[in-house]
Scaffold this motif. Structure first.
Motif, PDB file in Angstrom:
ATOM      1  N   UNK A 145     -11.686 -51.489  34.081  1.00 42.75           N
ATOM      2  CA  UNK A 145     -10.606 -50.497  34.116  1.00 42.75           C
ATOM      3  C   UNK A 145     -10.936 -49.513  35.241  1.00 42.75           C
ATOM      4  N   UNK A 182      -6.727 -63.304  28.898  1.00 38.30           N
ATOM      5  CA  UNK A 182      -6.857 -63.757  30.283  1.00 38.30           C
ATOM      6  C   UNK A 182      -8.118 -64.594  30.456  1.00 38.30           C
ATOM      7  N   UNK A 231      -3.244 -55.541  35.294  1.00 36.99           N
ATOM      8  CA  UNK A 231      -2.175 -54.558  35.070  1.00 36.99           C
ATOM      9  C   UNK A 231      -2.343 -53.371  36.007  1.00 36.99           C
ATOM     10  N   UNK A 232      -1.262 -53.034  36.689  1.00 35.29           N
ATOM     11  CA  UNK A 232      -1.241 -51.836  37.520  1.00 35.29           C
ATOM     12  C   UNK A 232      -0.442 -50.753  36.809  1.00 35.29           C
ATOM     13  N   UNK A 233      -0.978 -49.544  36.765  1.00 37.03           N
ATOM     14  CA  UNK A 233      -0.218 -48.394  36.281  1.00 37.03           C
ATOM     15  C   UNK A 233       0.383 -47.703  37.503  1.00 37.03           C
ATOM     16  N   UNK A 279       6.612 -54.780  31.795  1.00 39.12           N
ATOM     17  CA  UNK A 279       6.481 -56.234  31.886  1.00 39.12           C
ATOM     18  C   UNK A 279       5.352 -56.813  31.031  1.00 39.12           C
ATOM     19  N   UNK A 280       5.645 -58.039  30.500  1.00 41.57           N
ATOM     20  CA  UNK A 280       4.626 -58.872  29.851  1.00 41.57           C
ATOM     21  C   UNK A 280       4.052 -58.220  28.604  1.00 41.57           C
ATOM     22  N   UNK A 336      -4.741 -46.184  29.981  1.00 37.01           N
ATOM     23  CA  UNK A 336      -4.712 -47.555  30.473  1.00 37.01           C
ATOM     24  C   UNK A 336      -6.011 -48.258  30.082  1.00 37.01           C
ATOM     25  N   UNK A 391      -5.668 -48.019  37.879  1.00 38.35           N
ATOM     26  CA  UNK A 391      -4.939 -46.756  37.765  1.00 38.35           C
ATOM     27  C   UNK A 391      -4.235 -46.424  39.080  1.00 38.35           C
ATOM     28  N   UNK A 426      -3.205 -61.591  34.630  1.00 38.94           N
ATOM     29  CA  UNK A 426      -3.177 -60.529  33.639  1.00 38.94           C
ATOM     30  C   UNK A 426      -3.660 -59.187  34.137  1.00 38.94           C
ATOM     31  N   UNK A 471       2.867 -51.815  31.140  1.00 36.19           N
ATOM     32  CA  UNK A 471       2.769 -53.243  31.442  1.00 36.19           C
ATOM     33  C   UNK A 471       1.502 -53.856  30.865  1.00 36.19           C
ATOM     34  N   UNK A 472       1.636 -55.060  30.367  1.00 38.91           N
ATOM     35  CA  UNK A 472       0.470 -55.787  29.900  1.00 38.91           C
ATOM     36  C   UNK A 472      -0.150 -55.242  28.637  1.00 38.91           C
ATOM     37  N   UNK A 527       1.342 -60.772  36.416  1.00 38.81           N
ATOM     38  CA  UNK A 527       0.975 -59.533  37.094  1.00 38.81           C
ATOM     39  C   UNK A 527       2.261 -58.901  37.606  1.00 38.81           C
ATOM     40  N   UNK A 528       2.421 -57.602  37.374  1.00 39.32           N
ATOM     41  CA  UNK A 528       3.560 -56.859  37.909  1.00 39.32           C
ATOM     42  C   UNK A 528       3.061 -55.919  38.996  1.00 39.32           C
ATOM     43  N   UNK A 578       4.059 -52.863  41.301  1.00 37.73           N
ATOM     44  CA  UNK A 578       5.062 -51.805  41.269  1.00 37.73           C
ATOM     45  C   UNK A 578       5.162 -51.069  42.591  1.00 37.73           C
ATOM     46  N   UNK A 588      -1.045 -48.891  30.769  1.00 31.76           N
ATOM     47  CA  UNK A 588      -1.113 -50.293  31.201  1.00 31.76           C
ATOM     48  C   UNK A 588      -2.326 -50.997  30.604  1.00 31.76           C
ATOM     49  N   UNK A 589      -2.092 -52.199  30.096  1.00 35.17           N
ATOM     50  CA  UNK A 589      -3.194 -53.023  29.640  1.00 35.17           C
ATOM     51  C   UNK A 589      -3.857 -52.552  28.362  1.00 35.17           C
ATOM     52  N   UNK A 636      -7.563 -53.579  35.001  1.00 28.31           N
ATOM     53  CA  UNK A 636      -6.513 -52.555  34.934  1.00 28.31           C
ATOM     54  C   UNK A 636      -6.773 -51.574  36.073  1.00 28.31           C
TER      55      UNK A 636
END
Lengths: 191, 191, 191
Positions: free
Chosen positions: B134, A85, B85-87, C64-65, C131, B118, B83, C82-83, B66-67, B69, C113-114, B116
């Motif tokens: 993170x 990224x 990331x969501x958990x 995803x990704x 994550x 959480x 880039x 994801x990621x 980016x996703x 959720x 994630x990530x 990232x």
């Protein structure tokens, strides 16, 4: 390859630029905007996005899910790993646009998977950014950086492998190079 | 813009929701599910994925890959970098579905590239999550967090730049704000 | 589901492999190359890329990704968040190809994630990679690892939740398991 343009675009990729050198390949779900300029034999993998004010040299590899933003300058033989990224504003706010500082990836350097690159930094020639490293300042040539934030962790060979001390020389841990200091015209059997 | 819907969807994007405010733009290879609700003037970049139980306010920017959720609530003027990331499960297992705690991004906050997040955390108003951080717990308003795990590292202005002490006040390091503490109606020339 | 193949491919996904088990779903902008082999009931989310020399077991989830590269072996019931980024060369250089060491994700493990996974590592059965963790070495079964680089941080239950000491036993912090040590046939109400 398209015999007219000399480069290949997957039927489900989008390439709006005509400034691609011969031998480039652009894969599915990649999207290159009209102003981007790529040298010869670049490999743009699935899902890569490239903005207008981006310049890539020859033989650059961009792996999956990487976005290259305005202000990025990439020299020859650079490797950009999957999920890297790039930021283009140190203090981003939605809908606030600032002038982008140039971010430079010098010849032959490599960015490991999932690395994060802050705007305005220069990654030196043949440097290696470890997977997952967060690069907040310039990286010297032939230097390995790792961690969050990324810190120098030794020197690497032109082949990418760590250089280790042997007497008053350095030797490559993977190939046959031996010398006092790495330099751009060094030769290594592991390259 | 589509004159009937008031928003734009790239021919190679997929938007199954009709709940998008005027001025929204949805770019190539983005995919928005039918239940998602977006305010006005959101910018949904290439490759973004948005599930059903997601709500975005006005003027939200979501950069590439980016996703978002189920369970995410995003207020106005939020910036989500590339880039991120969501958990949505702290202890994920394949094919095991748990109720999602709500994750909240409060007004005007920004998430840097590759961060990232959480599940269940709240990122406070105008907070700044550094690139690559993170985030495992709530972030207070106007607070900069960085690292893995993310830890507080000072205050930021409404413009995003760090606030620095000057006598018994704080001053913005980029613009003209000066005061005792940041607050939502503060004004700064760098905004 | 396609009644002939037994699996589903979104109209805007690309699946060049016929080696998918019944019940698999492949979503939009995902791309599976011809040699990849997937077991039954796998869920391949939007934007996932899978190379040829990749094998997935049954009931694997890939969010995803995520790009799965040659040399990856994934057992049953694995969750890839994801990621997540996989590297397949420790010292990458553009246009230099090395033999890929096998990377193994054992039965039931989860990658948050990530997370970033270095090549050649094995993530043990039912382990949990937090994550944002950067995994540079093998992860033992039922072990939680976190941070950059990732380090062990306790044991987890088959349900994913941390195990905590209680007298001379361990108990699950989420469900009803209690015992001396986790093992593959343990039962927990939170699973």
């Amino acid at each position: 390859m398209n015999s007219k343009t000399g480069f290949f675009v997957h039927p489900q990729g989008i390439c709006e630029s005509v400034h691609l050198g011969a031998g480039c390949r652009v894969w599915a779900f990649a999207h290159i905007l009209a102003g981007a300029r790529l040298g010869r034999d670049c490999n743009i993998c699935d899902g890569v996005f490239i903005e207008n004010d981006v310049v890539l040299g020859d033989r650059v590899t961009v792996k999956n899910f990487v976005a290259l933003y305005d202000g990025l300058r990439v020299a020859d033989d650079v490797f950009i790993g999957p999920g890297v990224s790039f930021a283009n504003d140190r203090y981003p706010r939605s809908k606030r646009y600032v002038e982008h500082p140039l971010t430079r990836l010098e010849r032959g350097c490599s960015l490991g998977a999932g690395a994060v690159i802050l705007p305005g930094v220069t990654v030196g020639a043949f440097a290696l950014v470890a997977a997952g490293a967060v690069v907040t300042r310039d990286v010297a040539p032939f230097t390995l950086v790792k961690g969050n934030p990324a810190r120098p962790s030794g020197l690497v060979c032109i082949c990418g492998a760590p250089l280790v001390p042997a007497g008053d020389s350095l030797v490559c841990s993977a190939g046959d190079w031996r010398g006092l200091a790495p330099e751009e015209d060094m030769q290594c059997s592991a390259r």
